[in-house]
Write a protein that holds these residues in place. Sequence first.
Motif, short mmCIF file in Angstrom:
data_model
loop_
_atom_site.label_atom_id
_atom_site.label_comp_id
_atom_site.label_asym_id
_atom_site.label_seq_id
_atom_site.Cartn_x
_atom_site.Cartn_y
_atom_site.Cartn_z
N GLN A 1 -0.26 -43.26 -45.57
CA GLN A 1 1.10 -43.36 -45.05
C GLN A 1 1.13 -42.81 -43.63
O GLN A 1 0.35 -41.90 -43.28
CB GLN A 1 2.08 -42.61 -45.96
CG GLN A 1 3.54 -42.82 -45.64
CD GLN A 1 3.95 -44.30 -45.56
OE1 GLN A 1 3.86 -44.91 -44.49
NE2 GLN A 1 4.35 -44.87 -46.68
N TRP B 1 7.88 -38.63 -36.25
CA TRP B 1 8.78 -37.46 -36.22
C TRP B 1 9.19 -37.14 -34.79
O TRP B 1 8.55 -37.56 -33.83
CB TRP B 1 8.10 -36.24 -36.87
CG TRP B 1 6.74 -35.91 -36.34
CD1 TRP B 1 5.55 -36.35 -36.87
CD2 TRP B 1 6.40 -35.15 -35.18
NE1 TRP B 1 4.51 -35.87 -36.12
CE2 TRP B 1 4.99 -35.13 -35.07
CE3 TRP B 1 7.13 -34.45 -34.22
CZ2 TRP B 1 4.32 -34.47 -34.05
CZ3 TRP B 1 6.46 -33.78 -33.20
CH2 TRP B 1 5.07 -33.80 -33.13
N GLU C 1 10.46 -40.35 -42.01
CA GLU C 1 10.58 -41.77 -42.35
C GLU C 1 9.21 -42.43 -42.40
O GLU C 1 8.49 -42.45 -41.39
CB GLU C 1 11.42 -42.45 -41.27
CG GLU C 1 12.01 -43.75 -41.74
CD GLU C 1 12.68 -44.50 -40.59
OE1 GLU C 1 12.60 -45.72 -40.59
OE2 GLU C 1 13.22 -43.81 -39.69
N PRO C 2 8.84 -42.97 -43.57
CA PRO C 2 7.53 -43.61 -43.65
C PRO C 2 7.52 -44.95 -42.90
O PRO C 2 8.50 -45.68 -42.91
CB PRO C 2 7.34 -43.85 -45.16
CG PRO C 2 8.67 -43.68 -45.78
CD PRO C 2 9.57 -42.96 -44.83
N GLN D 1 10.34 -30.86 -44.41
CA GLN D 1 9.41 -31.30 -45.45
C GLN D 1 9.24 -32.81 -45.40
O GLN D 1 9.98 -33.50 -44.70
CB GLN D 1 9.89 -30.84 -46.83
CG GLN D 1 9.91 -29.32 -47.00
CD GLN D 1 8.55 -28.66 -46.69
OE1 GLN D 1 7.51 -29.16 -47.08
NE2 GLN D 1 8.59 -27.54 -45.96
N VAL D 2 8.30 -33.31 -46.16
CA VAL D 2 7.93 -34.72 -46.02
C VAL D 2 9.10 -35.65 -46.35
O VAL D 2 9.23 -36.73 -45.74
CB VAL D 2 6.67 -35.03 -46.88
CG1 VAL D 2 6.96 -34.97 -48.36
CG2 VAL D 2 6.04 -36.34 -46.47
N ASP D 3 10.01 -35.23 -47.24
CA ASP D 3 11.11 -36.14 -47.60
C ASP D 3 12.10 -36.32 -46.44
O ASP D 3 12.93 -37.23 -46.48
CB ASP D 3 11.83 -35.67 -48.87
CG ASP D 3 12.19 -34.21 -48.82
OD1 ASP D 3 12.05 -33.60 -47.73
OD2 ASP D 3 12.64 -33.66 -49.84
N ALA D 4 11.99 -35.48 -45.40
CA ALA D 4 12.88 -35.66 -44.23
C ALA D 4 12.27 -36.65 -43.22
O ALA D 4 12.89 -36.98 -42.22
CB ALA D 4 13.10 -34.31 -43.55
N TYR E 1 3.96 -41.42 -40.72
CA TYR E 1 5.35 -41.00 -40.49
C TYR E 1 5.55 -40.76 -39.00
O TYR E 1 4.65 -40.26 -38.33
CB TYR E 1 5.66 -39.68 -41.21
CG TYR E 1 5.44 -39.70 -42.70
CD1 TYR E 1 6.47 -40.07 -43.56
CD2 TYR E 1 4.20 -39.35 -43.25
CE1 TYR E 1 6.27 -40.09 -44.94
CE2 TYR E 1 3.99 -39.36 -44.62
CZ TYR E 1 5.03 -39.73 -45.46
OH TYR E 1 4.83 -39.75 -46.82
#
Length: 321
Positions: free
Chosen positions: A5, A9, A318-319, A313-316, A7
Amino acid sequence: MRQAQVYRWQIPLDAGVVLRERRLKTRDGLLVHLTEGEREGWGEISPLPGFSLETLDDVQPVVMAWARSWRDGEQPPLPDEPSAAFGLSCALAELSDALPQAADYRAAMLCSGDPDELFAALAALPGEKLAKVKVGLYEAVRDGMVVNLLLESIPDLHLRLDANRAWTPLKAQQFARYVNPAYRPRIAFLEEPCKTREDSLAFARETGITLAWDESLRDADFCFERQPGVGAVVIKPMLTGSLQKVQQQVAAAKALGLTAVISSSIESSLGLTQLARIAAWLTPGTVPGLDTLQLMQTQLLRRWPQSDLPCLQVDALEPLL
Ligand SMILES: O=C(O)CCC(=O)C1=CC=C[C@@H](O)[C@@H]1C(=O)O
Ligand SMILES: [Mg+2]
């Protein structure tokens, strides 16, 4: 089974971050996450505006294509862009346990700005007092006076200085004139005083102040050679390339008796903690130049010890794949 994946940021920076005469308001980059069975590895790809030749928009498709190809079972070669090669090689090294966990979280305190605040902060530093001061942003004479005053009033202080090639030979001389020759040995090094390498070498000869190369490592015609007056090289892995290339540069420097300093390109806390591990692994005994998290308003995924900045954290994120 492999998964990959990528992301993207963005982290707001403090108002005062000026690089190459432009204000940098945010730090932007990619994180890559590779998993294979139980194992995983992360890497950061964040070209530094004004320093990296590639931009984030250049490398994003390259990193995505590499990650897809790796996920599909291939062994794609590392890209040519240094930031992409570095981040992907870190993710692969974590996956194969080639990047040791032990880290060197000491950092040469990075100082810019107000001399009064600086004195208080430096005087309070525990243990070996080592700080890095930016010069070349104001008048050379003022820089010389500040450096002299710091060394005079804190007798166990050692300084790393960085002029980012700001000075003409005359300005460099104006700086040196104000620094008492007796204190000059406590200048561990001065990075890139002049616009050309020849002028910097002449300055070192004339003043006895030890030089370090940083920008010069990226000059097409740079090679590792013994040069009078040069004591160190500052290696910024995000600008260098793969971990293997970083290892080669550290080895080349050591073979010449130069100090190799692993230094930040203002990475997120994830990249910075990896640099602290690279420093512990490749340059044990040399304090790395990693005091740049203070310029940021948040951390990313992994925490830097003792920092109380919030941590995304990773859930914040966008993949992209
Ligand atoms: O090397 C260090 O101690 C900290 C990092 C640092 O000084 C820098 C990081 C990135 C860009 C620059 O302004 C600066 C440098 O030129 O070395
Ligand atoms: Mg520098």
